[in-house]
Motif scaffolding. Structure first.
Motif, PDB file in Angstrom:
ATOM      1  N   GLY A  10      14.668  60.083 -19.049  1.00 40.43           N
ATOM      2  CA  GLY A  10      13.473  59.409 -18.577  1.00 40.43           C
ATOM      3  C   GLY A  10      13.807  58.366 -17.547  1.00 40.43           C
ATOM      4  O   GLY A  10      14.919  58.361 -16.998  1.00 40.43           O
ATOM      5  N   SER A  11      12.849  57.504 -17.272  1.00 45.20           N
ATOM      6  CA  SER A  11      13.012  56.439 -16.300  1.00 45.20           C
ATOM      7  C   SER A  11      13.088  55.099 -17.020  1.00 45.20           C
ATOM      8  O   SER A  11      12.316  54.846 -17.941  1.00 45.20           O
ATOM      9  CB  SER A  11      11.842  56.435 -15.319  1.00 45.20           C
ATOM     10  OG  SER A  11      11.793  57.638 -14.575  1.00 45.20           O
ATOM     11  N   GLN A  13      14.414  50.712 -16.370  1.00 45.03           N
ATOM     12  CA  GLN A  13      14.891  49.685 -15.455  1.00 45.03           C
ATOM     13  C   GLN A  13      16.346  49.344 -15.758  1.00 45.03           C
ATOM     14  O   GLN A  13      16.829  49.536 -16.891  1.00 45.03           O
ATOM     15  CB  GLN A  13      14.021  48.446 -15.561  1.00 45.03           C
ATOM     16  CG  GLN A  13      12.624  48.626 -14.975  1.00 45.03           C
ATOM     17  CD  GLN A  13      11.886  47.302 -14.839  1.00 45.03           C
ATOM     18  OE1 GLN A  13      12.081  46.397 -15.642  1.00 45.03           O
ATOM     19  NE2 GLN A  13      11.022  47.210 -13.843  1.00 45.03           N
ATOM     20  N   PRO A  88      21.640  51.406 -11.846  1.00 51.24           N
ATOM     21  CA  PRO A  88      21.089  52.415 -10.935  1.00 51.24           C
ATOM     22  C   PRO A  88      22.066  53.549 -10.651  1.00 51.24           C
ATOM     23  O   PRO A  88      21.640  54.702 -10.478  1.00 51.24           O
ATOM     24  CB  PRO A  88      20.781  51.609  -9.668  1.00 51.24           C
ATOM     25  CG  PRO A  88      20.489  50.233 -10.174  1.00 51.24           C
ATOM     26  CD  PRO A  88      21.442  50.045 -11.338  1.00 51.24           C
ATOM     27  N   THR A  91      21.967  56.918 -12.548  1.00 50.82           N
ATOM     28  CA  THR A  91      20.942  57.916 -12.258  1.00 50.82           C
ATOM     29  C   THR A  91      21.585  59.271 -11.998  1.00 50.82           C
ATOM     30  O   THR A  91      22.469  59.401 -11.148  1.00 50.82           O
ATOM     31  CB  THR A  91      20.106  57.495 -11.039  1.00 50.82           C
ATOM     32  OG1 THR A  91      19.372  56.310 -11.367  1.00 50.82           O
ATOM     33  CG2 THR A  91      19.143  58.591 -10.623  1.00 50.82           C
ATOM     34  N   GLN A 120      16.947  64.610 -16.936  1.00 48.47           N
ATOM     35  CA  GLN A 120      17.021  63.627 -15.867  1.00 48.47           C
ATOM     36  C   GLN A 120      16.977  62.209 -16.417  1.00 48.47           C
ATOM     37  O   GLN A 120      16.127  61.882 -17.255  1.00 48.47           O
ATOM     38  CB  GLN A 120      15.852  63.831 -14.889  1.00 48.47           C
ATOM     39  CG  GLN A 120      15.770  62.804 -13.774  1.00 48.47           C
ATOM     40  CD  GLN A 120      16.874  62.957 -12.752  1.00 48.47           C
ATOM     41  OE1 GLN A 120      17.161  64.063 -12.299  1.00 48.47           O
ATOM     42  NE2 GLN A 120      17.501  61.848 -12.366  1.00 48.47           N
ATOM     43  N   VAL A 121      17.884  61.386 -15.921  1.00 48.23           N
ATOM     44  CA  VAL A 121      17.876  59.955 -16.215  1.00 48.23           C
ATOM     45  C   VAL A 121      17.767  59.220 -14.886  1.00 48.23           C
ATOM     46  O   VAL A 121      18.573  59.447 -13.980  1.00 48.23           O
ATOM     47  CB  VAL A 121      19.147  59.526 -16.955  1.00 48.23           C
ATOM     48  CG1 VAL A 121      19.221  58.002 -17.051  1.00 48.23           C
ATOM     49  CG2 VAL A 121      19.199  60.157 -18.339  1.00 48.23           C
ATOM     50  N   THR A 122      16.768  58.356 -14.777  1.00 47.61           N
ATOM     51  CA  THR A 122      16.561  57.581 -13.559  1.00 47.61           C
ATOM     52  C   THR A 122      16.535  56.101 -13.913  1.00 47.61           C
ATOM     53  O   THR A 122      15.749  55.672 -14.756  1.00 47.61           O
ATOM     54  CB  THR A 122      15.248  57.975 -12.869  1.00 47.61           C
ATOM     55  OG1 THR A 122      15.266  59.386 -12.577  1.00 47.61           O
ATOM     56  CG2 THR A 122      15.066  57.201 -11.579  1.00 47.61           C
ATOM     57  N   VAL A 123      17.408  55.336 -13.270  1.00 51.11           N
ATOM     58  CA  VAL A 123      17.503  53.904 -13.518  1.00 51.11           C
ATOM     59  C   VAL A 123      17.119  53.167 -12.242  1.00 51.11           C
ATOM     60  O   VAL A 123      17.758  53.343 -11.200  1.00 51.11           O
ATOM     61  CB  VAL A 123      18.920  53.505 -13.958  1.00 51.11           C
ATOM     62  CG1 VAL A 123      18.962  52.017 -14.314  1.00 51.11           C
ATOM     63  CG2 VAL A 123      19.377  54.350 -15.141  1.00 51.11           C
ATOM     64  N   SER A 124      16.105  52.354 -12.321  1.00 52.98           N
ATOM     65  CA  SER A 124      15.628  51.613 -11.149  1.00 52.98           C
ATOM     66  C   SER A 124      16.127  50.180 -11.201  1.00 52.98           C
ATOM     67  O   SER A 124      16.308  49.605 -12.273  1.00 52.98           O
ATOM     68  CB  SER A 124      14.106  51.651 -11.083  1.00 52.98           C
ATOM     69  OG  SER A 124      13.554  51.101 -12.257  1.00 52.98           O
TER      70      SER A 124
END
Length: 125
Positions: A10-11, A13, A88, A91, A120-124
């Protein structure tokens, strides 16, 4: 042949946490080393972590050591990747895989014949 299905991506921070799960079916996987790999956007797939069949031995890439923890539950045919203090640069698409090894952790992707479809891994920031 074993089938592997990842979940938990997932997404999040930067600084957050995620726990990835990998469910194995098709045959008993408790006799083999398991591993997690990842493929960042535009880059090659890279080793993340590996765990021996008993869970007593683990290996990590330098980039995740101290932040990620690999574990397994052989009774449930599951392997996990707890990811803390995410950055980040973490990701990527994360894959679990089963190794040809029946003893030690392995870091070479060539030692893993069976793979999941990835999560999917998303790091903002």
């Amino acid at each position: 042949q074993v089938q592997l299905v990842e979940s938990g991506g997932g997404s999040v921070q930067a600084g957050g946490s995620l726990r990835l799960s990998c469910a194995a079916s098709g045959r008993t996987f408790s006799t083999n080393t398991m591993g997690w790999f990842r493929q960042p956007p535009g880059k090659d797939r890279e080793f993340v972590a590996s765990i021996s069949r008993s869970g007593g031995l683990t290996s990590y890439s330098d980039s995740v050591k101290g932040r990620f923890t690999i574990s397994r539950d052989n009774a449930k045919n599951m392997v996990y990747l707890q990811m803390n203090s995410l950055k980040p640069e973490d990701t990527a698409v994360y894959y679990c895989a089963i190794s040809i090894s029946t003893t030690l952790p392995r870091s070479r992707s060539d030692d893993y014949p069976d793979w999941g479809q990835g999560t999917q891994v998303t790091v903002s920031s």
